[in-house]
Design a protein around this motif. Structure first.
Motif, PDB file in Angstrom:
ATOM      1  N   LYS A 141      37.501  22.206 -22.967  1.00 30.29           N
ATOM      2  CA  LYS A 141      38.951  22.032 -22.897  1.00 30.29           C
ATOM      3  C   LYS A 141      39.469  22.428 -21.522  1.00 30.29           C
ATOM      4  N   ARG A 142      38.984  23.555 -21.008  1.00 26.28           N
ATOM      5  CA  ARG A 142      39.468  24.044 -19.721  1.00 26.28           C
ATOM      6  C   ARG A 142      39.047  23.112 -18.588  1.00 26.28           C
ATOM      7  N   VAL A 143      37.789  22.678 -18.608  1.00 21.54           N
ATOM      8  CA  VAL A 143      37.298  21.777 -17.567  1.00 21.54           C
ATOM      9  C   VAL A 143      38.096  20.471 -17.566  1.00 21.54           C
ATOM     10  N   ARG A 146      41.870  20.632 -16.587  1.00 21.06           N
ATOM     11  CA  ARG A 146      42.046  20.718 -15.127  1.00 21.06           C
ATOM     12  C   ARG A 146      41.673  19.404 -14.452  1.00 21.06           C
ATOM     13  N   TYR A 147      40.547  18.869 -14.839  1.00 19.69           N
ATOM     14  CA  TYR A 147      40.055  17.651 -14.173  1.00 19.69           C
ATOM     15  C   TYR A 147      41.075  16.522 -14.265  1.00 19.69           C
ATOM     16  N   HIS A 148      41.692  16.391 -15.452  1.00 18.63           N
ATOM     17  CA  HIS A 148      42.662  15.310 -15.671  1.00 18.63           C
ATOM     18  C   HIS A 148      44.109  15.791 -15.621  1.00 18.63           C
ATOM     19  N   ALA A 149      44.301  17.060 -15.276  1.00 14.93           N
ATOM     20  CA  ALA A 149      45.655  17.648 -15.231  1.00 14.93           C
ATOM     21  C   ALA A 149      46.426  17.337 -16.515  1.00 14.93           C
ATOM     22  N   VAL A 150      45.814  17.666 -17.642  1.00 14.28           N
ATOM     23  CA  VAL A 150      46.460  17.437 -18.941  1.00 14.28           C
ATOM     24  C   VAL A 150      47.407  18.602 -19.219  1.00 14.28           C
ATOM     25  N   PRO A 151      48.698  18.338 -19.256  1.00 17.37           N
ATOM     26  CA  PRO A 151      49.646  19.437 -19.466  1.00 17.37           C
ATOM     27  C   PRO A 151      49.716  19.842 -20.936  1.00 17.37           C
ATOM     28  N   GLY A 152      50.221  21.037 -21.175  1.00 17.60           N
ATOM     29  CA  GLY A 152      50.458  21.495 -22.546  1.00 17.60           C
ATOM     30  C   GLY A 152      49.341  22.372 -23.093  1.00 17.60           C
ATOM     31  N   TRP A 153      49.643  23.019 -24.196  1.00 18.86           N
ATOM     32  CA  TRP A 153      48.712  23.940 -24.832  1.00 18.86           C
ATOM     33  C   TRP A 153      47.749  23.164 -25.737  1.00 18.86           C
ATOM     34  N   PRO A 154      46.436  23.367 -25.589  1.00 20.10           N
ATOM     35  CA  PRO A 154      45.454  22.604 -26.371  1.00 20.10           C
ATOM     36  C   PRO A 154      45.547  22.829 -27.878  1.00 20.10           C
ATOM     37  N   VAL A 190      31.699  28.426 -13.649  1.00 18.93           N
ATOM     38  CA  VAL A 190      32.410  27.927 -12.453  1.00 18.93           C
ATOM     39  C   VAL A 190      33.895  27.708 -12.741  1.00 18.93           C
ATOM     40  N   CYS A 191      34.164  26.924 -13.767  1.00 17.01           N
ATOM     41  CA  CYS A 191      35.558  26.595 -14.088  1.00 17.01           C
ATOM     42  C   CYS A 191      36.100  27.652 -15.043  1.00 17.01           C
ATOM     43  N   THR A 192      36.107  28.890 -14.560  1.00 19.04           N
ATOM     44  CA  THR A 192      36.519  30.022 -15.386  1.00 19.04           C
ATOM     45  C   THR A 192      38.043  30.078 -15.501  1.00 19.04           C
ATOM     46  N   ARG A 193      38.501  30.842 -16.500  1.00 20.11           N
ATOM     47  CA  ARG A 193      39.937  30.909 -16.773  1.00 20.11           C
ATOM     48  C   ARG A 193      40.700  31.402 -15.545  1.00 20.11           C
ATOM     49  N   SER A 194      40.269  32.520 -14.995  1.00 23.22           N
ATOM     50  CA  SER A 194      40.896  33.011 -13.776  1.00 23.22           C
ATOM     51  C   SER A 194      39.897  32.947 -12.628  1.00 23.22           C
ATOM     52  N   LYS A 195      40.376  32.746 -11.447  1.00 24.42           N
ATOM     53  CA  LYS A 195      39.554  32.632 -10.239  1.00 24.42           C
ATOM     54  C   LYS A 195      38.379  31.657 -10.382  1.00 24.42           C
ATOM     55  N   PRO A 196      38.674  30.414 -10.690  1.00 30.94           N
ATOM     56  CA  PRO A 196      37.584  29.428 -10.774  1.00 30.94           C
ATOM     57  C   PRO A 196      36.923  29.231  -9.406  1.00 30.94           C
ATOM     58  N   LYS A 197      35.609  28.972  -9.417  1.00 30.18           N
ATOM     59  CA  LYS A 197      34.856  28.812  -8.171  1.00 30.18           C
ATOM     60  C   LYS A 197      34.830  27.343  -7.755  1.00 30.18           C
ATOM     61  N   TYR A 218      46.435  25.042 -15.760  1.00 24.05           N
ATOM     62  CA  TYR A 218      45.697  24.377 -16.836  1.00 24.05           C
ATOM     63  C   TYR A 218      44.572  25.265 -17.360  1.00 24.05           C
ATOM     64  N   PRO A 219      44.300  25.236 -18.660  1.00 29.87           N
ATOM     65  CA  PRO A 219      45.120  24.581 -19.668  1.00 29.87           C
ATOM     66  C   PRO A 219      46.411  25.357 -19.916  1.00 29.87           C
TER      67      PRO A 219
END
Length: 354
Positions: A141-143, A146-154, A190-197, A218-219
């Motif tokens: 969900k997080r990846v 972000r990748y598609h810039a899907v707004p809103g809460w999952p 890598v695509c962590t919630r905070s401080k993604p690499k 996002y998310p």
DNA sequence: GAGACGTGGTA
DNA sequence: TTACCAAGTCT
């Protein structure tokens, strides 16, 4: 045009992914299933020791199906979400009886097993059977958000449906097992919630959130609600031989089916505890000794736990039953106990630190 | 659809 | 100290 998403991800996974998790060894549907259930809402590092112990005790689905549910719960003690353990035990019996001990490689049949939903069924199909199936867990969900810039809460159905659609689109026809592991690894590493690499991410070139420096957005976050406050008395009833009264909790609800300490209504004052023990449990106690209380936060409410030590003077009413047992501390700790109760029994003077 | 269901890590 | 969240599913 060709979607490079899976290819880039798989190339990254070959070099940087996690290839040696315990459930990757001796891989079969049973081990994959147990690992997937344990990993629901629970991080890998937490699961690993539980998985090892669980497999040593219940090496196959038949061993799990024929074990007492108390035994299963005691192996789950401290892991949380105990409905998972109760459902695991039920589903093992289902597999043993309805599927002749063999897990089906079919999404619909897997979802007919209690505790297996859409994502877990897909994970088993991909991980255990190596067939194409689409997962959507917190990492994915997080990846994808972000990748598609899907707004809103999952948690919202419309958002969830968009994410499922993106997930389906990216799932490749080949290397199903590696792909599902790869996208989870990317989310976890890598695509962590905070401080993604993002500088180390194989998907950054196509990531819309990264392009706009908006990965933070996002998310979307869950709407906040105030948690209600609850309170309870927790009783440490100890007799002259050092035995403590344990009580089995109801089969559903918080800590369902686990053993715990008896509770009393929070409306009682500390001076009324003695009388309440006599009336409600048939146990005569001397004056209560209050241990410092503490607040324990659950997902949906705060619970003020006030422990009271009550030396038992006389006990004839309560014998060992399926619901109540007098046990020494070491025996009690062998039961499936909730984590805060375990801590309370182990180090009562430090529970205030919770 | 919204709430229930645990625990430990992180900021 | 507190809020948020993590390999979701069930009611």
């Amino acid at each position: 045009m060709k979607d490079r998403f899976a290819d880039r991800l798989l190339a990254w996974y070959d070099q940087h992914g996690r290839h040696n998790l315990p459930w990757h060894q001796d891989r079969n549907a049973y081990r994959v299933w147990v690992s997937e259930i344990m990993l629901q809402q629970t991080q890998v590092a937490t699961v690993i020791p539980y998985f090892e112990a669980f497999m040593a005790r219940f090496p196959d689905v038949h061993a799990l199906a024929r074990a007492p549910v108390d035994d299963v719960l005691s192996h789950w003690s401290g892991l949380g979400y105990y409905a998972r353990a109760r459902n695991l035990h039920k589903a093992a019996a289902q597999v043993d009886e309805e599927f002749n001990g063999e897990f089906p490689a079919c999404q619909q049949q897997l979802e007919s097993l209690i505790g297996i939903g859409r994502s877990t069924a897909a994970a088993i199909i991909a991980q255990a059977f190596g067939e194409r199936a689409t997962i959507l867990d917190g990492n994915v969900k997080r990846v994808l958000a972000r990748y598609h810039a899907v707004p809103g809460w999952p948690g919202q159905t419309s958002v969830l449906n968009q994410l499922w659609a993106h997930a389906e689109t990216h799932t490749p026809n080949n290397r199903a097992r590696d792909y599902t592991q790869a996208i989870m690894d990317l989310g976890a590493m890598v695509c962590t919630r905070s401080k993604p690499k993002c500088e180390a991410c194989p998907l950054s070139a196509g990531c819309q959130a990264y392009a706009n420096s908006e990965t933070r957005l996002y998310p979307g976050s869950k709407p906040k609600k105030a948690k209600p406050e609850k309170a309870t008395w927790i009783l440490i009833l100890e007799d002259a031989e050092g035995r403590i009264l344990l009580e089995r909790r109801p089969p559903s609800g918080i800590w369902g089916g686990l053993w715990s300490l008896p509770e009393l209504d929070p409306g009682y004052g500390s001076e009324e505890l003695q009388e309440a023990c006599e009336r409600e449990l048939g146990i005569t106690c001397s004056d209560p000794d209050l241990i410092s209380g503490f607040r324990h936060t659950f997902s949906h409410y705060h619970l003020h736990i006030q422990p009271a030590r009550l030396p038992v003077v006389h006990n004839t009413q309560v014998a060992d039953t399926d619901r109540l047992r007098w046990l020494h501390r070491d025996q009690a700790l062998a039961l499936g106990l909730p984590a805060p109760i375990r801590t309370l029994l182990t180090e009562p003077e430090q529970t205030a630190l919770l």
